[in-house]
Design an enzyme around this catalytic site. Structure first.
Site, PDB file in Angstrom:
ATOM      1  CB  THR A  14       2.504   4.693   6.401  1.00  0.00           C
ATOM      2  OG1 THR A  14       1.725   5.758   5.854  1.00  0.00           O
ATOM      3  CG2 THR A  14       2.355   4.712   7.917  1.00  0.00           C
ATOM      4  CG  ASP A  72      -3.810   3.099  -0.632  1.00  0.00           C
ATOM      5  OD1 ASP A  72      -2.909   3.944  -0.558  1.00  0.00           O
ATOM      6  OD2 ASP A  72      -3.643   1.969  -1.131  1.00  0.00           O
ATOM      7  CE  LYS A  86      -2.028  -3.514   2.638  1.00  0.00           C
ATOM      8  NZ  LYS A  86      -1.160  -2.305   2.678  1.00  0.00           N
ATOM      9  N   GLY A 142      -2.275   1.159  -3.503  1.00  0.00           N
ATOM     10  CA  GLY A 142      -1.909   2.390  -4.188  1.00  0.00           C
ATOM     11  C   GLY A 142      -0.493   2.355  -4.729  1.00  0.00           C
ATOM     12  CD  GLU A 156       0.843  -3.821   0.021  1.00  0.00           C
ATOM     13  OE1 GLU A 156       1.619  -2.863   0.108  1.00  0.00           O
ATOM     14  OE2 GLU A 156      -0.357  -3.706  -0.316  1.00  0.00           O
ATOM     15  CE  LYS A 181      -3.574   7.365   3.336  1.00  0.00           C
ATOM     16  NZ  LYS A 181      -2.928   8.565   3.869  1.00  0.00           N
TER      17      LYS A 181
END
Length: 220
Positions: A31, A84, A94, A96, A103, A121
């Protein structure tokens, strides 16, 4: 709309949150890649970006967007990334893609965190998606035992994967995360854990959710 079309829609919507003449943060994953491609259409409106992974930095630079080292700058106006899983309170899982530590650092620095995702999600209780935990390699077995004893679930070492930081990922299956803030804090207290994929103590400010009928905005 297909899943990719929903991702494209939220990526386009996220452009509205880009603060002109500033440095923004950009996440990692499928994404986020849609967002990077959309950002290229307004790259001259920003000073540049901080990337949450090597792959993201390469994609940004491929579009001619200047990439800054986080230590070179004073502020990030907004961080835009996928997830995720998300619950209704905008707590996230998050990692994945394995970039959870970088991040989380970029999200912590940013004034605003905008999460972009398709409707699959958003869940009532997080945990169906295995929770990633980044660990120092020598501590992997110790951390696995501690996770099982302290929070439950079943951790597995992610095979054939090393993070950009040179560490391993444990993916923890079988969780029902009813108190994400407490679980995030508990996991981070285990010696050998670098960080975990729960973004609850610093959750998203806004969730842009792609649906078959358009983009739903959740949060301020």
């Amino acid at each position: 709309m297909t899943q990719d079309e929903m991702k494209h829609a939220v990526a386009q919507e996220a452009l509205k949150f880009v603060v002109k003449d500033t440095i923004i943060g950009v996440g990692t994953g499928s994404t986020a890649n849609f967002f990077i491609d959309a950002l290229a259409t307004m790259k001259n409106d920003i000073k540049g970006a901080v990337a949450s992974s090597i792959a993201t930095a390469e994609r940004l630079e491929g579009h001619g967007i200047k990439v800054f080292n986080l230590n070179e700058i004073e502020a990030i106006s907004v961080y835009i990334d996928g997830a995720d899983e998300s619950d209704a309170d905008l707590n996230l899982i998050k990692g994945g893609g394995g970039a959870l530590t970088r991040e989380k650092i970029v999200a912590a620095v940013a004034d605003k965190f905008v999460c972009i995702a398709d409707e699959s999600k958003l869940v009532k209780v997080m945990g169906d998606f295995p929770l990633p935990v980044e660990v120092i390699p020598m501590a992997a077995n110790y951390v696995k035992h501690q996770i099982t004893r302290r929070i439950g679930g079943t951790p597995f070492v992610r095979e054939n994967f090393v993070t950009d930081n040179g560490n391993l990922i444990l993916d923890v299956e079988g969780l029902k995360i009813t108190d994400p803030k407490a679980m995030e804090t508990e996991l981070d207290s285990i010696v050998g854990v670098v960080t975990n994929g729960l973004f609850a103590n610093r959750s998203a400010n806004v969730l842009l959710l792609g649906t078959p009928t358009g983009v739903t905005v959740i949060g301020a």
